[in-house]
Scaffold this active site. Structure first.
Site, mmCIF file in Angstrom:
data_model
loop_
_atom_site.group_PDB
_atom_site.id
_atom_site.type_symbol
_atom_site.label_atom_id
_atom_site.label_comp_id
_atom_site.label_asym_id
_atom_site.label_seq_id
_atom_site.Cartn_x
_atom_site.Cartn_y
_atom_site.Cartn_z
ATOM 1 C CE LYS A 267 41.265 79.281 7.106
ATOM 2 N NZ LYS A 267 40.172 79.402 8.069
ATOM 3 N NE ARG A 341 30.046 76.892 4.860
ATOM 4 C CZ ARG A 341 29.758 77.512 6.004
ATOM 5 N NH1 ARG A 341 28.597 78.123 6.156
ATOM 6 N NH2 ARG A 341 30.619 77.524 6.994
#
Ligand code: BES
Ligand code: MN
Ligand code: ZN
Length: 491
Positions: A267, A341
């Site tokens: 990120k 996920r």
């Protein structure tokens, strides 16, 4: 915060009185105003305070009144005076005087029911939450001075009895907020698991699976997220057996990414510190289990949280790696920043296989796209069960937590197809990013009634408009889950 229920407001340090729209004093207000020769009314008419919700007016030392200070707190329109309006009035009163130097705040609600008195105490307590653990040099004038909330009620015994369940929920919310607020150097997976283990004192059963066990069991997509971290990944299972012996449990599953750097798909530096709260979903699950145990809810419930740290490293998962999940389905990990996920995939599969629950409800700070879609005031609800989704959506507004149903169209399923594996961990581009994430999770539910709550928008708040939710860690979901269980799943 000390909470006391009292029969009289005599000699209150600070006395909070409710005022309805149009400067209409509620309860003992008119009597008090008389005693003060109209000082309260005069103060209102000389100000912009009209009794609107979440507004206050401080009236210092009104002559004749047996209180140091009176704080008038807005209750809004009388016909809209519901539980949340009461909570806002109590919370706003707290904020108005929290730095005043007074040690106690007395809230005058003797005209309301004992349950409402308990709720006022609950609201002021939630409003007073601060995470000050690491503030060693906080200036006295910036340090909250209120140590005791007193609530005036016509039936002290009944209010105290009603408060027991409220206190259980408040404690759970506080516990959850603390988890979310902790920095990732303190709250790494093992430290987190230890904290949850401490909840056995409430009567929860807590089981911790470490990396060895997880490897043996086959939690390979979860471990793939944690493998770049020097911290061991953990899965923690909490059980609350408050229902009938053979009653199928309900199940909550939470994303607990203690820190999300994005991994090799790193990120940007700006704002990365926010990813310490990427475990907010798991904290909601822990908080909900805390609340159910605390108030001895008549339900069987399990909570399963996947705790990992997503770091870049020589041993980290690479974009393009293929991993076989616990379910047997293979996943191409195209973006290591779509890690939530992967954690949930194994946790969901494990939960349905081991517990055969009535339903599974997962919470996760799963996608930035959820913030784009709904803004910061709504969580997204994805579900294969209208009944479950509706039960969740009915509970939220009652406790001040907003959520909105989102679609999970089968037509988008092709977006998570992979040429090399059974599925990939992201969609095609940015379109419907929260939906493709939900569709990914759905592949691991095995047809169990399921709901996925994407709380990326709501887990943390920067400029709160809700007096009972101070800036920072919200503990979002604890109250909704507790309320949903109370209204729809307790026998
Ligand atoms: N934890 C983030 C999502 C997030 C973003 C939560 C902002 C709270 C605030 C999640 O793991 C993530 O990085 N998601 C990616 C998915 C993408 C790579 C498919 C995202 O939202 O960009
Ligand atoms: Mn991520
Ligand atoms: Zn994440």
């Amino acid at each position: 915060m000390n909470i006391e229920f009292v029969a009289s407001a005599a000699a209150a340090e600070v006395l909070a009185v409710l005022v309805n729209d149009g400067r209409v004093l509620a309860g003992v207000g008119p009597g008090l105003d008389n005693t003060a020769a109209g000082a309260l009314t005069r103060a209102m008419t000389n100000s912009r305070f009209t009794g609107g919700s979440n507004s206050t007016l401080i009236v210092a030392a009104p002559a004749g009144v047996d209180a140091g200070t009176v704080v008038l707190t807005g209750a809004g329109a009388p016909d809209k005076f519901d539980d949340l309006a009461l909570e806002a009035a109590a919370g706003a009163a707290y904020h108005a005087v929290k730095l005043s130097g007074a040690a106690s705040l007395t809230i005058e609600v003797s005209h309301l029911s004992p349950d409402q008195a308990a709720r006022a105490a609950f609201a002021a307590r939630l409003a007073s939450y601060r995470f000050l653990k690491y503030r060693t040099t906080l200036k006295p004038e910036k340090t909250p001075s209120i140590e005791t909330i007193k609530v005036v009620t016509g039936d002290v015994k009944a209010a105290e009895a009603a408060y027991v369940a409220y206190a259980a929920v408040a404690e759970a919310v506080e516990f959850s907020r603390d988890l979310v607020a902790e920095p990732a150097n303190v709250l790494y997976p093992e430290a987190y698991a230890r904290r949850v283990k401490g909840l056995e004192k409430l009567g929860l059963e807590v089981e911790i699976l470490g990396e060895k066990e997880l490897e043996k069991l086959g939690f390979r997509t979860l471990l793939a997220v944690g493998q770049g971290s020097v911290r061991d990944s953990q899965v923690v299972i909490m059980k609350w057996n408050g229902g009938a012996k053979d009653d199928q449990p309900i199940a909550f599953v939470g994303k607990g990414v203690c820190f999300d750097t994005g991994g090799i798909s790193l990120k940007p530096a700006e704002g990365m510190e926010e990813m310490k709260w990427d475990m907010g979903g798991s904290a909601a699950v822990v908080g909900a289990m805390h609340a159910l145990a605390g108030r001895k809810a008549k339900v069987n419930a399990v909570g399963v949280i996947g705790l990992v740290e997503n770091m870049p490293d020589g041993n980290a998962t690479r974009p393009g790696d293929v991993v076989e999940s616990l379910s047997g389905q293979t996943v191409e990990i195209l973006n290591t920043d779509a890690e939530g996920r992967l954690v949930l995939a194994d946790c969901l599969w494990y939960t349905q296989e081991r517990f055969k629950p009535k339903f599974m409800l997962d919470l996760a700070t799963l996608t930035g796209a959820m913030i784009v879609a709904l803004g910061l005031e709504y969580a997204g609800v994805f579900s294969n069960s209208d009944e479950l989704a509706n039960n969740f959506l009915a509970a939220g507004p009652k406790v001040g937590e907003n959520a909105w149903r989102m679609p999970i169209p089968a037509a988008y399923d092709r977006h998570i197809e992979s040429p090399i594996a059974d599925l990939k961990n992201m969609g095609n581009g940015r379109a419907g990013g929260s939906i493709t994430a939900a569709l990914f999770l759905q592949r691991f539910t095995n047809g169990t009634p399921w709901a996925h709550i994407d709380i990326a928008p709501t887990a943390w708040v920067k400029d709160s408009r809700n007096p009972t939710v101070p800036d920072g860690a919200v503990g979002w979901g604890v109250r909704t889950l507790d309320r949903m269980v109370k209204d729809a799943y307790e026998s």
